[in-house]
Each structure stands twice: as C-alpha cells, then as structure tokens.
Design a protein around this motif. Structure first.
Motif: not given
Length: 148
Positions: A71-86
């Motif tokens: 998830g991004t807003v403008g030039q900011q990364i707000e969220m980065l989540f990976i399921h633990p299985d992957y």
C-alpha cells in the motif's frame, strides 16, 4: 519466486483477504504486539487504512490466493505485508522494485521493533532519518522514518 511476477491493483472486494494476510504476517513478524493490539488494529486496517492507500497484491498463480500486498500514498510506502507461507521468496523485493519504479516511492515508516523489516529496508538502501517514540496512534511502538 518467478522473475515475471504479476503485481495487480486490488480494491474493496479483496479487503477481507488482505486483512487475513496482514494478520498472518503480523503474527509472524510483530512479536512485540499483544493479542489485544492485533485486535485493536485489525478493524482499523479493514475499515480505514486500506481505503486511503493505493493497494496492489501478488496472487498465487495456482490458487489465486493473495500472497502479499503493498500500500502506497504518494512516494510513501505505507504497508508491505507478505503471508508467512510465502516469505523469503523474493516477493518483498519485487514489491519494492515496483514501488520505487512505478510509484517513485522513496520513504517508508517501520516499527523499530520489527527488526526483520528494518534490516530489509536497510539492505535496499533506505536510511533512518527520524525516530518517533510512539506510533501514529500514540502507542509505545517506536517508528523509524526511513528514506532511500
């Protein structure tokens, strides 16, 4: 992870699955959060935070299941989540390359106590530019603002 991974935009129809990925990821990486904290943040993610970011995901080609999201807003990364299985299959790096190239992202805010994430961003060239003692909700989870 395959070289030509497909990153696709997602909308409200995927929010429930996105929150499931968020929760699984947080349980695997945010050992500083209590069950009460997770239950506090979960409805905020679903009902408020997802609606304000540009959201994209990577799906498992065989099942169609969301493996991770950005998830991004403008030039900011707000969220980065990976399921633990992957995890540890290059998906985080693929998301970051996408964020930097397509979204011109150069900033991220990360929980200081999430040492894996801090190390990941440092490995990609991000530097800590500011530390806040509390998170955006006033909770005692220090945040690091990092910039590329």
């Amino acid at each position: 992870m395959e070289e030509n991974v497909t990153i696709e935009r997602v909308g409200k129809e995927s929010y429930a699955e996105i929150v499931d990925v968020w929760e699984a990821s947080v349980r695997a990486t945010h050992d500083f959060l209590s069950e009460e904290d997770i239950q506090f943040f979960k409805p905020l993610i679903l009902n408020e935070y997802l609606a304000v970011v540009d959201l994209c995901c990577i799906r498992d080609p065989s099942s169609g299941r969301i493996m991770g999201f950005l998830g991004t807003v403008g030039q900011q990364i707000e969220m980065l989540f990976i399921h633990p299985d992957y995890r540890n299959k290059g998906m985080g790096k693929a998301f970051m390359e996408y964020a930097i190239r397509q979204c011109k992202a150069n900033r991220v805010e990360v929980n200081e106590q999430n040492e894996q994430a801090v190390g990941f961003y440092k490995h990609l060239g991000f530097k800590v530019i500011k530390r806040c003692e509390y998170d955006n909700m006033g909770k005692p989870f220090p945040l690091l603002q990092m910039m590329l």
